[in-house]
Motif scaffolding. Structure first.
Motif, PDB file in Angstrom:
ATOM      1  N   SER A 283       0.855  -1.160  -0.052  1.00 55.53           N
ATOM      2  CA  SER A 283       0.054   0.102  -0.042  1.00 55.53           C
ATOM      3  C   SER A 283       0.716   1.347  -0.094  1.00 55.53           C
ATOM      4  CB  SER A 283      -0.943   0.123   1.335  1.00 55.53           C
ATOM      5  OG  SER A 283      -1.774  -1.305   1.226  1.00 55.53           O
ATOM      6  N   VAL A 284       1.343   1.597  -1.173  1.00 56.44           N
ATOM      7  CA  VAL A 284       2.181   2.767  -1.100  1.00 56.44           C
ATOM      8  C   VAL A 284       1.414   4.096  -1.111  1.00 56.44           C
ATOM      9  CG1 VAL A 284       3.810   4.114  -2.565  1.00 56.44           C
ATOM     10  CG2 VAL A 284       3.824   1.659  -2.845  1.00 56.44           C
ATOM     11  N   GLU A 285       0.295   4.130  -1.527  1.00 57.72           N
ATOM     12  CA  GLU A 285      -0.899   5.355  -1.408  1.00 57.72           C
ATOM     13  C   GLU A 285      -0.365   6.574  -1.710  1.00 57.72           C
ATOM     14  OE1 GLU A 285      -3.888   4.728  -0.681  1.00 57.72           O
ATOM     15  OE2 GLU A 285      -3.794   2.541  -0.073  1.00 57.72           O
ATOM     16  N   VAL A 286       0.854   7.053  -1.245  1.00 56.16           N
ATOM     17  CA  VAL A 286       1.001   8.581  -1.581  1.00 56.16           C
ATOM     18  C   VAL A 286       1.734   8.816  -3.085  1.00 56.16           C
ATOM     19  CG1 VAL A 286       1.113   9.329   1.011  1.00 56.16           C
ATOM     20  CG2 VAL A 286       3.312   8.528  -0.223  1.00 56.16           C
ATOM     21  N   VAL A 287       2.138   7.496  -3.626  1.00 59.45           N
ATOM     22  CA  VAL A 287       2.689   7.752  -4.947  1.00 59.45           C
ATOM     23  C   VAL A 287       2.027   6.688  -5.860  1.00 59.45           C
ATOM     24  CG1 VAL A 287       4.560   7.092  -6.132  1.00 59.45           C
ATOM     25  CG2 VAL A 287       4.927   8.209  -3.947  1.00 59.45           C
ATOM     26  N   ASP A 288       1.585   7.523  -7.017  1.00 60.10           N
ATOM     27  CA  ASP A 288       0.793   6.437  -8.070  1.00 60.10           C
ATOM     28  C   ASP A 288       2.133   5.711  -8.746  1.00 60.10           C
ATOM     29  OD1 ASP A 288      -0.435   5.391 -10.164  1.00 60.10           O
ATOM     30  OD2 ASP A 288      -1.678   7.247 -10.789  1.00 60.10           O
ATOM     31  N   LEU A 289       2.638   4.700  -8.108  1.00 56.02           N
ATOM     32  CA  LEU A 289       3.497   3.754  -8.620  1.00 56.02           C
ATOM     33  C   LEU A 289       3.318   3.374 -10.271  1.00 56.02           C
ATOM     34  CD1 LEU A 289       6.323   2.920  -7.830  1.00 56.02           C
ATOM     35  CD2 LEU A 289       5.218   0.850  -6.920  1.00 56.02           C
ATOM     36  N   PRO A 290       2.167   2.610 -10.439  1.00 58.31           N
ATOM     37  CA  PRO A 290       1.950   2.064 -11.674  1.00 58.31           C
ATOM     38  C   PRO A 290       2.310   3.305 -12.848  1.00 58.31           C
ATOM     39  CG  PRO A 290       0.412   1.366 -10.463  1.00 58.31           C
ATOM     40  CD  PRO A 290       0.979   2.261  -9.561  1.00 58.31           C
ATOM     41  N   ALA A 291       1.634   4.456 -12.438  1.00 63.20           N
ATOM     42  CA  ALA A 291       1.792   5.485 -13.333  1.00 63.20           C
ATOM     43  C   ALA A 291       3.262   6.025 -13.620  1.00 63.20           C
ATOM     44  CB  ALA A 291       0.954   6.906 -12.971  1.00 63.20           C
ATOM     45  N   LEU A 292       3.943   6.067 -12.579  1.00 58.27           N
ATOM     46  CA  LEU A 292       5.411   6.371 -12.572  1.00 58.27           C
ATOM     47  C   LEU A 292       6.286   5.459 -13.469  1.00 58.27           C
ATOM     48  CD1 LEU A 292       8.052   7.868 -11.401  1.00 58.27           C
ATOM     49  CD2 LEU A 292       7.697   6.292  -9.234  1.00 58.27           C
ATOM     50  N   LEU A 293       5.982   4.125 -12.966  1.00 55.76           N
ATOM     51  CA  LEU A 293       6.770   3.249 -13.876  1.00 55.76           C
ATOM     52  C   LEU A 293       6.490   3.151 -15.279  1.00 55.76           C
ATOM     53  CD1 LEU A 293       6.881   0.243 -11.275  1.00 55.76           C
ATOM     54  CD2 LEU A 293       8.316   2.015 -11.604  1.00 55.76           C
ATOM     55  N   GLY A 294       4.994   3.272 -15.519  1.00 50.70           N
ATOM     56  CA  GLY A 294       4.555   3.566 -16.807  1.00 50.70           C
ATOM     57  C   GLY A 294       5.227   4.659 -17.691  1.00 50.70           C
ATOM     58  N   GLN A 295       5.376   5.785 -16.976  1.00 52.65           N
ATOM     59  CA  GLN A 295       5.968   6.908 -17.788  1.00 52.65           C
ATOM     60  C   GLN A 295       7.524   6.647 -17.993  1.00 52.65           C
ATOM     61  OE1 GLN A 295       5.308  10.768 -15.626  1.00 52.65           O
ATOM     62  NE2 GLN A 295       6.284  11.730 -17.655  1.00 52.65           N
ATOM     63  N   LEU A 296       7.973   6.111 -16.928  1.00 53.82           N
ATOM     64  CA  LEU A 296       9.630   5.697 -17.386  1.00 53.82           C
ATOM     65  C   LEU A 296       9.612   4.899 -18.459  1.00 53.82           C
ATOM     66  CD1 LEU A 296      12.316   5.902 -16.131  1.00 53.82           C
ATOM     67  CD2 LEU A 296      12.035   3.456 -14.834  1.00 53.82           C
ATOM     68  N   HIS A 297       8.744   3.874 -18.570  1.00 58.67           N
ATOM     69  CA  HIS A 297       8.690   2.825 -19.712  1.00 58.67           C
ATOM     70  C   HIS A 297       8.396   3.420 -20.825  1.00 58.67           C
ATOM     71  CE1 HIS A 297       8.405  -0.711 -22.006  1.00 58.67           C
ATOM     72  NE2 HIS A 297       7.061  -0.533 -22.429  1.00 58.67           N
ATOM     73  N   ALA A 298       7.642   4.395 -21.064  1.00 57.06           N
ATOM     74  CA  ALA A 298       7.193   5.384 -22.260  1.00 57.06           C
ATOM     75  C   ALA A 298       8.551   6.001 -22.810  1.00 57.06           C
ATOM     76  CB  ALA A 298       6.054   6.112 -21.790  1.00 57.06           C
ATOM     77  N   ARG A 299       9.088   6.640 -21.447  1.00 57.58           N
ATOM     78  CA  ARG A 299      10.105   7.420 -22.084  1.00 57.58           C
ATOM     79  C   ARG A 299      11.489   6.584 -22.361  1.00 57.58           C
ATOM     80  NH1 ARG A 299      10.369  12.946 -18.360  1.00 57.58           N
ATOM     81  NH2 ARG A 299       8.329  13.594 -18.834  1.00 57.58           N
ATOM     82  N   HIS A 300      11.752   5.695 -21.632  1.00 61.90           N
ATOM     83  CA  HIS A 300      12.953   4.845 -21.720  1.00 61.90           C
ATOM     84  C   HIS A 300      12.707   3.434 -21.888  1.00 61.90           C
ATOM     85  CE1 HIS A 300      14.999   8.497 -20.819  1.00 61.90           C
ATOM     86  NE2 HIS A 300      14.415   8.708 -19.848  1.00 61.90           N
ATOM     87  N   PRO A 301      12.063   2.918 -23.094  1.00 63.20           N
ATOM     88  CA  PRO A 301      11.702   1.593 -23.190  1.00 63.20           C
ATOM     89  C   PRO A 301      12.643   0.357 -23.138  1.00 63.20           C
ATOM     90  CG  PRO A 301      11.508   2.552 -25.096  1.00 63.20           C
ATOM     91  CD  PRO A 301      11.721   3.875 -24.325  1.00 63.20           C
ATOM     92  N   ALA A 302      13.902   0.898 -23.061  1.00 67.91           N
ATOM     93  CA  ALA A 302      15.148  -0.186 -22.890  1.00 67.91           C
ATOM     94  C   ALA A 302      15.406  -0.317 -21.574  1.00 67.91           C
ATOM     95  CB  ALA A 302      16.319   0.479 -23.518  1.00 67.91           C
ATOM     96  N   ILE A 303      14.978   0.499 -20.595  1.00 63.06           N
ATOM     97  CA  ILE A 303      15.267   0.418 -19.238  1.00 63.06           C
ATOM     98  C   ILE A 303      14.417  -0.836 -18.596  1.00 63.06           C
ATOM     99  CG2 ILE A 303      15.009   1.366 -16.845  1.00 63.06           C
ATOM    100  CD1 ILE A 303      15.542   3.872 -17.900  1.00 63.06           C
ATOM    101  N   ASP A 304      15.058  -2.133 -17.955  1.00 60.90           N
ATOM    102  CA  ASP A 304      14.408  -2.927 -17.531  1.00 60.90           C
ATOM    103  C   ASP A 304      14.110  -2.643 -15.890  1.00 60.90           C
ATOM    104  OD1 ASP A 304      13.398  -5.448 -16.783  1.00 60.90           O
ATOM    105  OD2 ASP A 304      15.522  -6.355 -16.300  1.00 60.90           O
ATOM    106  N   VAL A 305      12.646  -2.697 -15.628  1.00 59.58           N
ATOM    107  CA  VAL A 305      12.328  -2.426 -14.039  1.00 59.58           C
ATOM    108  C   VAL A 305      12.000  -3.530 -13.355  1.00 59.58           C
ATOM    109  CG1 VAL A 305      10.664  -1.274 -12.636  1.00 59.58           C
ATOM    110  CG2 VAL A 305      11.500   0.007 -14.738  1.00 59.58           C
ATOM    111  N   ARG A 306      12.651  -3.902 -12.472  1.00 56.80           N
ATOM    112  CA  ARG A 306      12.132  -4.957 -11.400  1.00 56.80           C
ATOM    113  C   ARG A 306      11.616  -4.395 -10.045  1.00 56.80           C
ATOM    114  NH1 ARG A 306      18.135  -8.114 -12.268  1.00 56.80           N
ATOM    115  NH2 ARG A 306      17.806  -8.637 -14.476  1.00 56.80           N
ATOM    116  N   LEU A 307      10.275  -4.874  -9.921  1.00 58.24           N
ATOM    117  CA  LEU A 307       9.490  -4.416  -8.721  1.00 58.24           C
ATOM    118  C   LEU A 307       9.499  -5.415  -7.572  1.00 58.24           C
ATOM    119  CD1 LEU A 307       7.847  -2.085  -7.446  1.00 58.24           C
ATOM    120  CD2 LEU A 307       5.970  -2.951  -8.787  1.00 58.24           C
ATOM    121  N   ARG A 308       9.921  -5.264  -6.365  1.00 56.41           N
ATOM    122  CA  ARG A 308       9.502  -6.048  -5.398  1.00 56.41           C
ATOM    123  C   ARG A 308       8.658  -5.353  -4.476  1.00 56.41           C
ATOM    124  NH1 ARG A 308      14.499  -7.418  -1.873  1.00 56.41           N
ATOM    125  NH2 ARG A 308      15.290  -8.004  -3.880  1.00 56.41           N
TER     126      ARG A 308
END
Length: 296
Positions: free
Chosen positions: A100-125
């Protein structure tokens, strides 16, 4: 000693399994085993204790682990410098967060990172041991970035920036006898069953510290690592709780009680290592965080 050998060593050390390490590296298991045997021959010692049931680091393996991470981080930094000059950003970002992160829209954050830099590999734990586990993973190098709640005295080795501070309010079921009371003291709650997060979570630490300072022993009857689940348990009369104010607003059937002189606040932080320079890929994520902090 080759970088490939260190990459294989790091994968086995983190997975504690040759099979999982091979899957993570997208190579056959025999290739991983061969790389580890070659590295052990070169170093003249065993790095892992292997049995039919488990894989464990030896003392030598544990000593090599932070050095291997540092070497691979340095190699990544060199690659980042070249790729930045070519205007192509690549790399891996290991991100940790509470369920429950709540204060950060984490899916939107990671989605924007992927849109800008599709070659970056994100691993979420997603943490199973709360902020304490995330802080440990940052210090060990398992994570590059963590969204977590830290105590007032932050652990050495972690840089933390406060993203938001949220008030915690005392809530009971609308049908609870305490709902008839106008004001309470912490001492009035000593006999009540509480719903709270498990030890290691930041909001649990805030409440525990307040009761300890007041010299009041409380009973935590139900431990759940989810804000909405906690609110639902209170709503159905299974206990009382200190919850973030935003959770109360979206859960019907809860009654807020005032405790004069007691102000509890839970803070969310963005944590990074203070001993490792962030890679270009990590820096790209950090640059986007402020755009996705949710105003509370």
């Amino acid at each position: 000693m080759e970088l490939r050998q260190l990459e294989h060593f790091l994968a086995v050390a983190e997975e504690l399994s040759f099979t999982r390490a091979a899957r993570r590296l997208h190579v056959v298991q025999s290739g991983v085993s061969a790389a580890i045997r070659s590295l052990e021959r070169e170093l003249g010692c065993a790095l892992f204790e292997r049995t039919s049931q488990q894989v464990r680091l030896t003392g030598a393996g544990a000593a090599l682990l932070p050095e291997a991470r540092a070497t691979l981080h340095a190699a990544q930094a060199a690659q980042d410098a070249v790729r930045a000059a070519q205007d192509t950003l690549r790399g891996t970002v290991n991100v940790g967060a509470m369920a429950s992160v709540e204060v950060v829209d984490l899916p939107a954050l990671l989605g924007q990172l992927h849109a800008r830099h599709p070659a970056i590999d994100v691993r979420l734990r997603l943490a199973t041991t709360g902020s304490a586990g995330l802080a440990h993973a940052l210090l060990s190098g398992d994570l590059d970035v963590a969204f977590l709640s830290l105590p007032e005295r932050k652990p050495a080795g972690i840089d933390a920036r406060e993203l938001a501070t949220v008030p915690l309010v005392l809530v009971v079921s609308a049908a609870h006898p305490l709902a008839e009371r106008g004001e309470l003291a912490l001492a009035d709650l000593a006999g009540e069953p509480f719903v709270d997060f498990p030890p290691g979570y930041g909001n649990r630490e805030v409440v525990d510290r307040a009761f300890a300072a007041a010299g009041v022993v409380r009973r935590v009857a139900l431990e759940v690592p989810d804000i909405d689940m906690g609110a639902a348990l209170v709503r159905h009369g299974l206990g009382i709780a200190f919850l973030p104010a935003f959770a109360v607003a979206r859960t019907p059937g809860l009654h807020v009680l005032e405790i004069p002189g007691t102000v509890l606040r839970w803070s969310m932080h963005l944590g990074t290592s203070s001993t490792r320079r962030p890679s270009a890929a990590v820096g790209a994520l950090l640059d986007l965080v402020d755009l996705h902090v949710i105003a509370r």
